[in-house]
Write an enzyme that holds these catalytic residues in place. Sequence first.
Site, PDB file in Angstrom:
ATOM      1  N   LEU A   1      34.805  39.102  52.388  1.00  0.00           N
ATOM      2  CA  LEU A   1      35.490  39.770  51.269  1.00  0.00           C
ATOM      3  C   LEU A   1      36.192  38.775  50.347  1.00  0.00           C
ATOM      4  O   LEU A   1      36.728  37.765  50.792  1.00  0.00           O
ATOM      5  CB  LEU A   1      36.510  40.768  51.822  1.00  0.00           C
TER       6      LEU A   1
ATOM      7  N   GLU B   1      38.247  38.722  46.089  1.00  0.00           N
ATOM      8  CA  GLU B   1      39.009  39.553  45.147  1.00  0.00           C
ATOM      9  C   GLU B   1      38.160  40.661  44.519  1.00  0.00           C
ATOM     10  O   GLU B   1      38.671  41.736  44.200  1.00  0.00           O
ATOM     11  CB  GLU B   1      39.584  38.686  44.026  1.00  0.00           C
ATOM     12  N   GLY B   2      36.865  40.377  44.323  1.00  0.00           N
ATOM     13  CA  GLY B   2      35.983  41.402  43.742  1.00  0.00           C
ATOM     14  C   GLY B   2      35.963  42.642  44.634  1.00  0.00           C
ATOM     15  O   GLY B   2      36.134  43.769  44.162  1.00  0.00           O
ATOM     16  N   HIS B   3      35.776  42.434  45.947  1.00  0.00           N
ATOM     17  CA  HIS B   3      35.775  43.567  46.882  1.00  0.00           C
ATOM     18  C   HIS B   3      37.147  44.255  46.877  1.00  0.00           C
ATOM     19  O   HIS B   3      37.238  45.487  46.905  1.00  0.00           O
ATOM     20  CB  HIS B   3      35.505  43.094  48.314  1.00  0.00           C
TER      21      HIS B   3
ATOM     22  N   ASP C   1      26.385  43.752  40.724  1.00  0.00           N
ATOM     23  CA  ASP C   1      25.059  44.165  41.193  1.00  0.00           C
ATOM     24  C   ASP C   1      24.650  45.383  40.362  1.00  0.00           C
ATOM     25  O   ASP C   1      24.569  46.507  40.865  1.00  0.00           O
ATOM     26  CB  ASP C   1      25.119  44.499  42.686  1.00  0.00           C
TER      27      ASP C   1
ATOM     28  N   GLN D   1      21.592  47.386  41.464  1.00  0.00           N
ATOM     29  CA  GLN D   1      21.926  48.151  42.678  1.00  0.00           C
ATOM     30  C   GLN D   1      22.703  49.418  42.316  1.00  0.00           C
ATOM     31  O   GLN D   1      22.427  50.506  42.820  1.00  0.00           O
ATOM     32  CB  GLN D   1      22.757  47.257  43.611  1.00  0.00           C
TER      33      GLN D   1
ATOM     34  N   MET E   1      32.796  36.559  40.880  1.00  0.00           N
ATOM     35  CA  MET E   1      33.061  36.425  42.320  1.00  0.00           C
ATOM     36  C   MET E   1      31.883  36.934  43.120  1.00  0.00           C
ATOM     37  O   MET E   1      31.307  37.983  42.803  1.00  0.00           O
ATOM     38  CB  MET E   1      34.317  37.191  42.680  1.00  0.00           C
TER      39      MET E   1
ATOM     40  N   SER F   1      30.152  36.593  47.413  1.00  0.00           N
ATOM     41  CA  SER F   1      30.224  35.978  48.750  1.00  0.00           C
ATOM     42  C   SER F   1      29.328  34.746  48.808  1.00  0.00           C
ATOM     43  O   SER F   1      29.593  33.805  49.551  1.00  0.00           O
ATOM     44  CB  SER F   1      29.790  36.982  49.813  1.00  0.00           C
TER      45      SER F   1
HETATM   46  O1  PAF Z   1      26.440  45.122  47.641  1.00  0.00           O
HETATM   47  C1  PAF Z   1      26.433  44.979  48.879  1.00  0.00           C
HETATM   48  O2  PAF Z   1      27.284  44.296  49.463  1.00  0.00           O
HETATM   49  C2  PAF Z   1      25.329  45.640  49.687  1.00  0.00           C
HETATM   50  O3  PAF Z   1      24.110  45.623  49.005  1.00  0.00           O
HETATM   51  C3  PAF Z   1      25.677  47.074  50.147  1.00  0.00           C
HETATM   52  C4  PAF Z   1      25.875  48.013  48.974  1.00  0.00           C
HETATM   53  C5  PAF Z   1      26.956  47.027  50.995  1.00  0.00           C
HETATM   54  C6  PAF Z   1      24.550  47.625  51.008  1.00  0.00           C
HETATM   55  O4  PAF Z   1      24.327  46.852  52.137  1.00  0.00           O
END
Ligand code: PAF
Length: 285
Positions: A33, A35-37, A150, A153, A184, A186
């Site tokens: 994790l 700061e973005g998360h 993302d 996504q 940011m 990972s």
């Molecule tokens: O963005 C992510 O970290 C992943 O693709 C997710 C949405 C947790 C799915 O595994």
Amino acid sequence: MRIIRKTTEMAVWSQAERQQGQRIAFVATMGALHEGHLSLVREAKKRGNRVVVSIFVNPTQFAPAEDFAAYPRNFVRDRGLLETEGVDVLFHPAAEDIYPPGNQTHVEVKELSKILCGARRPGHFQGVATVVTKLFNVVRPDVAIFGEKDYQQLQIIRRLVRDLFLDVEIVGHPIVRESDGIAMSSRNEYLNADERKAARCLSRSLHRAECLVRRGETSAKAIAEAVVAELHNEPLAVVEYVTISDVETLEPLEQIRQSALLALSVTIGQARLIDNKVLLRSSGE
Ligand code: PAF
């Protein structure tokens, strides 16, 4: 903060909370994790009165030659960060619980998964769509927050929620950047000091595109060429793609009328980095 590992226990907790009228906000992560998360978690706290965060490094969204084994994992640090944020439940399932023996069902969002990153990472978005659907079915959130870094996504998740009539509100959250502009991620952990400096070229190139649009440029080709030229100024950057597309369908555009998504993927050292910006033409142009 309660830590739940079993899907059955997670589902029972969620059902009990919903029956008591609580609104569950959910953030799905693969850990490591930053700061973005944490900004997604803070948004979740505003949008629900119970917050669930999952940490699950999903094997099905990595191709055999990708970085599943090397993906950064630091559960103790992540747990501490989530506790400090006041998260109610950390859901940390085992792979066998999400993909039990005999599992043979997947979710595929066909067209949206074929382009941009999907064209270079076959099977990746099928893995994402499948795990997100499973997580939604177990956590049963009222609202789920995903980062706009993302972007593809996020569009795929919005599409699957509409197509499968899932009862969850999807909220996109703006990219969080370091002070020097780097988005940011990972995967920034893979960069050494020189590569970290080189990675600034991504946001610099997005800025260049934004300036061109502000000056009246509407040709997607001209803008993409300027972005590639800016990226090529950085010797450590290997450009995978630069695309200008419709903000919803992600289909390529030739001209920017009102808005367009500029998305790019660049490899620096061991890190495959993505970034994007929605380019907006000011009204009256
Ligand atoms: O963005 C992510 O970290 C992943 O693709 C997710 C949405 C947790 C799915 O595994």
